[in-house]
Design an enzyme around this catalytic site. Structure first.
Site, PDB file in Angstrom:
ATOM      1  N   GLU A  30       0.702  -1.174   0.061  1.00  0.00           N
ATOM      2  CA  GLU A  30      -0.104   0.138   0.007  1.00  0.00           C
ATOM      3  C   GLU A  30       0.826   1.316  -0.022  1.00  0.00           C
ATOM      4  OE1 GLU A  30      -3.274  -0.151   2.885  1.00  0.00           O
ATOM      5  OE2 GLU A  30      -4.190  -1.905   1.823  1.00  0.00           O
ATOM      6  N   GLU A  58      -4.473  -8.820  -0.119  1.00  0.00           N
ATOM      7  CA  GLU A  58      -5.355  -8.602   1.162  1.00  0.00           C
ATOM      8  C   GLU A  58      -6.959  -8.308   0.666  1.00  0.00           C
ATOM      9  OE1 GLU A  58      -3.866  -5.274   3.668  1.00  0.00           O
ATOM     10  OE2 GLU A  58      -1.906  -5.720   3.268  1.00  0.00           O
TER      11      GLU A  58
END
Ligand code: AHR
Length: 492
Positions: free
Chosen positions: A175, A303
């Site tokens: 991220e 994820e």
């Protein structure tokens, strides 16, 4: 009359082979996942193997976890691998800046890899881009994989593992648009190229390098990443396999309710958000295929899962939540979407393994319980390594959610058909049509459901929600409301 749905399975319309890694897991240094959930230390009263909980190993082994992503998540971009090697008592204590705790580093590289070894799972390590250097990353790879005689490989031997670990799956940041450095797609593309160039495998095999993707629908970020990775726009894009093997998307189903406290509207909204995964995959396929004409880059979803309000009386940043029939449907629906996109999705990692978000297992001291999500993973295992088939479902919608959804695969003359009934209260009659096949017989039906959609397992009632076996006939199949079903059908 009741609700009816017609399903058509076409054996001639193959989508692709289902990569077992789609059934992968994710374990971050967050809350009580690693410490308590996996690691108790070898002096603990809780039964353990080299400090790792034995009950967790035994339960997870049943799922045959193909791959486990570690050490984060956001934690990965603040992790420095040297903190987690050498004698445990000498390891530094650091503040875990994302998840409000002090990291003791007792569980480091060797402990994680021992965990994977005990489970027979492939490790997938996510390296630090946000607060590190290409040098720190390449040194970790040399430490892990080098078979010759170097200072770092010797150090690995002194720390108990002379043999190289031969790590294959390697993430380059997490991220990085957010907690991993707040970068634009363009900036990350440049940084990615720099790090990826030094992500050397230190053995004869190619390293499978994973670039971080955008949050969900932020397609401009994806475009910008690929455009700048290619630099020469899409013409003559210089993708060379060693540079990027996969691009990683994340999608959480944020509910803003407690896991066990929700109404009917919340139920359908949760499933509607779950379905978004398919939109994100389709868009990413399009964008990636535009820049990567030869389709050399896999899409992975490293994820995903339901993200509810943390349980009351727990540290909110530790993301501990219960797990109900609603979560079972989120898991099943998502796995079906991955199966249906087996031609592009090569790996997925549910967040997270123990005590965090949509966990497989919850622990309390020496007790542990298996969640409905655990049971979904177990019964969906029969899809693994099958060939995904095109499935047509003619059904109605309820609050914009198709009442029946599912996926189908074939392996060794057995069809595995998974079907979810999303209707909160109505059973559905299913009419199955298998094209061009006359001879087939019903093999098995396993389902997960419960009287109440809020039902879940607790430390006092650990078997409230468990899979059940039923007999069935294809002529008279009716699946109960709010249920996950896996049917096996033999074909000749
Ligand atoms: O899974 C919890 C967090 O969610 C991860 O650390 C991060 O990558 C994501 O935002």
């Amino acid at each position: 009359m009741g609700i009816k749905t017609t399903i058509t399975i076409d054996l001639n319309r193959k989508i692709g082979n289902i990569n077992p890694n789609i059934y992968g897991h994710f374990a971050e240094h967050l809350g009580r996942l690693v410490y308590d959930g996996i690691w108790v230390g070898s002096d603990s009263k809780i039964s353990n193997i080299d400090g790792i909980r034995k009950d967790i190993i035994e339960a997870l082994k049943e799922l045959k976890p193909p791959v486990i992503r570690w050490p984060g998540g956001c934690f990965a971009d603040d992790y420095h691998w040297r903190d987690g090697i050498g004698p445990i008592q000498d390891r530094p204590k650091r503040v875990n800046i994302h998840w409000n705790s002090v990291e003791t580093n007792e569980f480091g590289t060797h402990e994680f890899l021992r965990f994977c070894e005990l489970l027979g799972a492939e490790p997938y390590i996510c390296s630090n881009v946000g607060s590190s250097t290409p040098k720190e990353m390449r040194d970790w790879l040399e430490y892990l994989n080098y078979n010759g005689n170097s200072t770092l490989s010797q150090l690995r031997g002194e720390n108990g593992h002379p043999e190289p670990y031969n790590i294959h799956y390697w993430g380059i940041g997490n991220e990085n648009w957010g907690c991993g450095g707040n970068m634009s797609g363009k900036y990350y593309a440049f940084l990615y190229k720099r790090f990826a160039s030094f992500a050397h495998s230190f053995n004869d095999q190619d390293l499978y390098k994973v670039a971080c993707g955008p949050p969900e629908y932020h397609y401009p970020w994806t475009r910008s990443f690929f455009k700048n990775l290619c630099e020469n726009k899409y013409i003559g894009c210089p993708f060379r396999l060693p540079l990027v093997n996969a691009f990683a998307l994340h999608h959480y189903v944020l509910t803003e309710t407690y896991a066990t406290e929700f109404n009917e509207v919340d139920w359908y909204n949760t499933l509607l958000k779950t379905r978004k995964m398919e939109t994100y995959i389709k868009w990413h396929k399009r964008i990636m295929n535009f820049y990567d004409r030869k389709k050399t880059v896999d899409l992975i979803v490293d994820e995903w899962g339901a993200w509810h309000k943390p349980e009351p009386d727990t540290e909110p940043k530790w993301l501990y939540q219960q797990n109900t029939i609603r979560d079972a449907l989120v898991a099943a629906m998502t796995l079906d979407i991955f199966n249906k996109h087996a031609d592009k999705v090569a790996m997925a990692n549910i967040a997270q393994t123990v005590n965090v978000l949509q966990a497989m297992i919850l622990t309390k001291g020496e007790k542990m319980i298996l969640t409905p999500t655990y049971h979904v993973f177990k019964i969906y295992n029969s899809h693994r390594e099958g060939t995904s088939l095109n499935l047509k479902i003619k059904t109605k919608n309820r609050r914009k959610v198709p009442i029946i959804s599912g996926s189908c695969s074939v392996k060794d003359k057995t069809l595995t058909l998974s079907l979810i009934n999303c209707h909160v209260s109505e059973p559905v009659k299913i009419n199955i049509n298998i094209k061009k096949i006359k001879n087939y017989y019903e093999k098995s039906w396993i389902l997960i459901n419960s009287e109440d959609i809020h039902d879940h397992n607790t430390f006092d009632t650990p078997d409230k929600v468990v899979p059940k076996k039923e007999d069935f006939s294809l002529e008279q199949l009716e699946i109960p409301p709010a249920s996950v079903n896996v049917l096996k059908i033999n074909i000749k």
